[in-house]
Design a protein around this motif. Sequence first.
Motif, PDB file in Angstrom:
ATOM      1  N   HIS A 262       0.863  -1.005  -0.110  1.00 13.73           N
ATOM      2  CA  HIS A 262       0.104  -0.090  -0.116  1.00 13.73           C
ATOM      3  C   HIS A 262       0.796   1.299  -0.085  1.00 13.73           C
ATOM      4  CE1 HIS A 262      -3.011   2.981   1.453  1.00 13.73           C
ATOM      5  NE2 HIS A 262      -3.812   2.176   0.557  1.00 13.73           N
ATOM      6  N   GLU A 263       1.873   1.323   0.888  1.00 15.45           N
ATOM      7  CA  GLU A 263       2.969   2.329   0.928  1.00 15.45           C
ATOM      8  C   GLU A 263       3.521   2.594  -0.685  1.00 15.45           C
ATOM      9  OE1 GLU A 263       3.495   4.875   2.627  1.00 15.45           O
ATOM     10  OE2 GLU A 263       5.589   5.163   2.706  1.00 15.45           O
ATOM     11  N   ALA A 264       3.810   1.443  -1.121  1.00 17.11           N
ATOM     12  CA  ALA A 264       4.628   1.676  -2.611  1.00 17.11           C
ATOM     13  C   ALA A 264       3.411   1.990  -3.609  1.00 17.11           C
ATOM     14  CB  ALA A 264       4.786   0.011  -2.831  1.00 17.11           C
ATOM     15  N   TYR A 265       2.133   1.770  -3.466  1.00 17.22           N
ATOM     16  CA  TYR A 265       1.242   2.655  -4.277  1.00 17.22           C
ATOM     17  C   TYR A 265       1.149   3.849  -4.020  1.00 17.22           C
ATOM     18  CZ  TYR A 265      -0.930  -2.086  -5.264  1.00 17.22           C
ATOM     19  OH  TYR A 265      -1.312  -3.708  -5.391  1.00 17.22           O
ATOM     20  N   ARG A 266       1.278   4.247  -2.871  1.00 17.50           N
ATOM     21  CA  ARG A 266       1.168   5.781  -2.418  1.00 17.50           C
ATOM     22  C   ARG A 266       2.417   6.415  -3.005  1.00 17.50           C
ATOM     23  NH1 ARG A 266       3.181   9.431   0.902  1.00 17.50           N
ATOM     24  NH2 ARG A 266       4.631   7.987   1.768  1.00 17.50           N
ATOM     25  N   ILE A 267       3.602   5.942  -2.802  1.00 23.89           N
ATOM     26  CA  ILE A 267       4.734   6.393  -3.542  1.00 23.89           C
ATOM     27  C   ILE A 267       4.792   6.586  -5.141  1.00 23.89           C
ATOM     28  CG2 ILE A 267       7.230   5.990  -3.748  1.00 23.89           C
ATOM     29  CD1 ILE A 267       7.217   4.709  -0.992  1.00 23.89           C
ATOM     30  N   LEU A 268       4.114   5.507  -5.555  1.00 23.12           N
ATOM     31  CA  LEU A 268       3.924   5.646  -7.083  1.00 23.12           C
ATOM     32  C   LEU A 268       2.977   6.384  -7.690  1.00 23.12           C
ATOM     33  CD1 LEU A 268       4.320   1.675  -7.721  1.00 23.12           C
ATOM     34  CD2 LEU A 268       6.139   3.417  -8.430  1.00 23.12           C
ATOM     35  N   GLY A 269       2.139   7.233  -6.546  1.00 23.90           N
ATOM     36  CA  GLY A 269       1.225   7.971  -6.925  1.00 23.90           C
ATOM     37  C   GLY A 269      -0.201   7.637  -7.691  1.00 23.90           C
ATOM     38  N   VAL A 270      -0.111   6.138  -7.369  1.00 21.70           N
ATOM     39  CA  VAL A 270      -1.403   5.633  -8.108  1.00 21.70           C
ATOM     40  C   VAL A 270      -2.516   5.505  -7.234  1.00 21.70           C
ATOM     41  CG1 VAL A 270       0.243   4.409  -9.776  1.00 21.70           C
ATOM     42  CG2 VAL A 270      -0.682   3.321  -7.524  1.00 21.70           C
ATOM     43  N   LEU A 271      -2.646   6.381  -5.992  1.00 24.12           N
ATOM     44  CA  LEU A 271      -3.696   6.197  -5.203  1.00 24.12           C
ATOM     45  C   LEU A 271      -4.369   7.787  -5.289  1.00 24.12           C
ATOM     46  CD1 LEU A 271      -2.445   4.330  -2.095  1.00 24.12           C
ATOM     47  CD2 LEU A 271      -3.789   3.420  -3.911  1.00 24.12           C
ATOM     48  N   ARG A 272      -5.659   7.828  -5.620  1.00 24.10           N
ATOM     49  CA  ARG A 272      -6.043   9.211  -5.836  1.00 24.10           C
ATOM     50  C   ARG A 272      -6.320   9.954  -4.469  1.00 24.10           C
ATOM     51  NH1 ARG A 272      -7.803   9.949 -10.877  1.00 24.10           N
ATOM     52  NH2 ARG A 272      -9.319   8.326 -11.945  1.00 24.10           N
ATOM     53  N   GLU A 273      -6.340   9.058  -3.339  1.00 25.84           N
ATOM     54  CA  GLU A 273      -6.225   9.478  -1.975  1.00 25.84           C
ATOM     55  C   GLU A 273      -5.531   8.478  -1.079  1.00 25.84           C
ATOM     56  OE1 GLU A 273     -10.184   9.893  -0.279  1.00 25.84           O
ATOM     57  OE2 GLU A 273     -11.080   8.287  -1.455  1.00 25.84           O
ATOM     58  N   GLU A 274      -5.049   9.202  -0.071  1.00 26.95           N
ATOM     59  CA  GLU A 274      -4.193   8.443   0.765  1.00 26.95           C
ATOM     60  C   GLU A 274      -4.749   7.111   1.341  1.00 26.95           C
ATOM     61  OE1 GLU A 274      -0.688   9.513   3.709  1.00 26.95           O
ATOM     62  OE2 GLU A 274      -1.186   9.967   1.711  1.00 26.95           O
ATOM     63  N   LYS A 275      -6.277   6.944   1.538  1.00 22.62           N
ATOM     64  CA  LYS A 275      -6.686   6.058   2.237  1.00 22.62           C
ATOM     65  C   LYS A 275      -7.437   4.874   1.246  1.00 22.62           C
ATOM     66  CE  LYS A 275      -7.458   6.526   6.735  1.00 22.62           C
ATOM     67  NZ  LYS A 275      -5.843   7.127   6.943  1.00 22.62           N
ATOM     68  N   ALA A 276      -7.308   5.296  -0.121  1.00 26.38           N
ATOM     69  CA  ALA A 276      -7.716   4.642  -1.373  1.00 26.38           C
ATOM     70  C   ALA A 276      -7.011   3.167  -1.131  1.00 26.38           C
ATOM     71  CB  ALA A 276      -7.490   5.278  -2.406  1.00 26.38           C
ATOM     72  N   ARG A 277      -7.753   2.280  -1.649  1.00 29.98           N
ATOM     73  CA  ARG A 277      -6.915   0.983  -1.651  1.00 29.98           C
ATOM     74  C   ARG A 277      -6.808   0.555  -3.275  1.00 29.98           C
ATOM     75  NH1 ARG A 277      -8.547  -3.111   2.807  1.00 29.98           N
ATOM     76  NH2 ARG A 277      -6.296  -2.905   3.445  1.00 29.98           N
ATOM     77  N   THR A 278      -7.672   1.193  -4.069  1.00 32.71           N
ATOM     78  CA  THR A 278      -7.496   0.828  -5.595  1.00 32.71           C
ATOM     79  C   THR A 278      -6.653   1.834  -6.331  1.00 32.71           C
ATOM     80  OG1 THR A 278      -9.730   0.140  -5.221  1.00 32.71           O
ATOM     81  CG2 THR A 278      -9.097   0.109  -7.378  1.00 32.71           C
ATOM     82  N   PRO A 279      -5.472   1.297  -7.109  1.00 31.29           N
ATOM     83  CA  PRO A 279      -4.968   2.237  -7.578  1.00 31.29           C
ATOM     84  C   PRO A 279      -5.780   2.501  -8.996  1.00 31.29           C
ATOM     85  CG  PRO A 279      -3.393   0.019  -7.433  1.00 31.29           C
ATOM     86  CD  PRO A 279      -5.019  -0.002  -6.787  1.00 31.29           C
TER      87      PRO A 279
END
Length: 277
Positions: free
Chosen positions: A146-163
């Motif tokens: 999940h942290e990797a998704y955040r760093i990659l900027g593929v989450l629309r918001e911090e809490k989102a689970r779905t790229p």
Amino acid sequence: MGYGGVVRVSTGIRELDDALEGGVPRGSWVAITGEPGTGKSIMCMHFAWAGLNAGDPVVYVTTEAEFRDVMRQARMFGMDFEKFKTYDIASRAEPGETPNIVVIDIFGLLKIARQLSESQEEQGEEVARRRRFAVLDIETLTAAIHEAYRILGVLREEKARTPYRHVRLIIDSISAFWADKPAMARKYSYELKIATHRENVTAYLVSQYAMTTKSTFGFGLEHIADGVLHLWMDDVESSKEVRRYMIIKKMRMTNHARTAFKLEIIPGKGVVLEKLR
Ligand SMILES: Nc1ncnc2c1ncn2[C@@H]1O[C@H](COP(=O)(O)OP(=O)(O)OP(=O)(O)O)[C@@H](O)[C@H]1O
Ligand SMILES: [Mg+2]
């Protein structure tokens, strides 16, 4: 877009894409199973490399080696990961710019496990109820991804689970997470799939094969996976050489090749498959 609306994702290995009607269906979970030295990790490198070249963000979990060694090995097969922006989740510095690939090796998992353990203190969890997150824990892995998704900027918001865009996820190996409790493999792979799997994530999961029992180390993953690429080699004592093979055991939504391929690992190229017969 392929037949019947299935979008295909390249495996990075031409013969394999051809045998899969163009690639694995986008959003699938593909288990790579096989004994030591059959080419599982190199297949992962091809998958990541194809993603980087297609502009897909990549999350690369490696429990078996430091990512530096993965890069060194990949370079021998003409895949120069250094051409892309890499961010190691264990690193102390925040990424300057959005990376192309986020790497999670054992040090990265250690960092995340510590953060998870400490965050309970901050949240005022009672000492008795606090738990220590282990490095090789499915929850640690899920949080790291999940942290990797955040760093990659593929989450629309911090809490989102779905790229919101397509991501490639590689876990080499998933067996490491249930090495001490193989009976839990099915439950854990199910939990992981629920927690991290979304239609925008196409994943490769390496599962080591226990040669003694001739069954995958972690019964269950193969049922949960959408596809299984199985690798093996002839008995070296009788053949007196390393002869590797690969077969597509299963791939949902795909009229795939049903005969085995001879698998060669060639300097400068990596995995090359050749139809048997
Ligand atoms: N530069 C190279 N040229 C040719 N073959 C190589 C080269 N480097 C490695 N190999 C072959 O690749 C093999 C390793 O493949 P790989 O790491 O993908 O196996 P694996 O299935 O992931 O094994 P394990 O289960 O032990 O992780 C080596 O044992 C060797 O035979
Ligand atoms: Mg390996």
